[in-house]
Write a protein that holds these residues in place. Structure first.
Motif: not given
Length: 123
Positions: A12-22, A44-56
Motif C-alpha cells: 500500500p505504501r511503496l516507500e515503506r516496502g511493507e506488504q501483505v500476501n494476497a 492486516r492491510l489497514r494495519a499497514i495503511d489505514p487509508g488504503v483503498d480496500v475496494d480498489g
C-alpha cells in the motif's frame, strides 16, 4: 510436470516496502493450467495503511483472476496464450498490487499445488 508460481502482494505504501500476501498464481504449461487464488486480509492491510483503498485492491485482485481465466473478461489479454498471460501478470510493476518473484517446482496436480500454496503463503 514443471509448474511456476508467483505470489501476488499488496504494497500500500511503496516507500515503506511493507506488504501483505494476497494471492498466488500457478502456471503449468504441460497441464494447460493457469489459475490464481486470492484472499485479502483487509484488517492486516489497514494495519499497514489505514487509508488504503480496500475496494480498489479487491478489484485489482479480481483482475488477476480474470486474466488467468482468459476469454472476454480478460480485457486486452483475452486473446493471449496462457504462458503470455502468466508472463504479463508476473512482470515487475510498481503499483499497489504487485507480483513477487517467479518460483518453480514439480507437481502431478497443479490445482492441488495451488491449494497448497494458497493455504501456506496467503492470508
Amino acid at each position: 510436470m514443471v509448474f511456476e508460481y508467483a505470489l501476488v502482494r499488496v504494497v500500500p505504501r511503496l516507500e515503506r516496502g511493507e506488504q501483505v500476501n494476497a494471492g498466488v498464481i500457478v502456471y503449468c504449461k504441460s497441464a494447460g493450467f493457469l489459475e490464481a487464488r486470492c484472499s485479502l486480509d483487509a484488517e492486516r492491510l489497514r494495519a499497514i495503511d489505514p487509508g488504503v483503498d480496500v475496494d480498489g485492491v479487491h478489484r485489482a485482485l479480481e483482475g488477476v483472476r480474470r486474466v488467468c481465466r482468459g476469454g472476454a473478461e480478460a480485457g486486452p489479454a483475452r486473446t493471449e496464450a496462457q504462458g503470455a498471460r502468466f508472463r504479463w501478470l508476473t512482470a515487475p510493476r510498481s503499483t499497489i498490487v504487485q507480483p513477487g518473484p517467479i518460483h518453480s517446482g514439480l507437481t502431478s496436480d497443479p490445482a492441488a499445488e495451488l491449494d497448497r500454496l494458497a493455504g501456506s503463503l496467503v492470508g
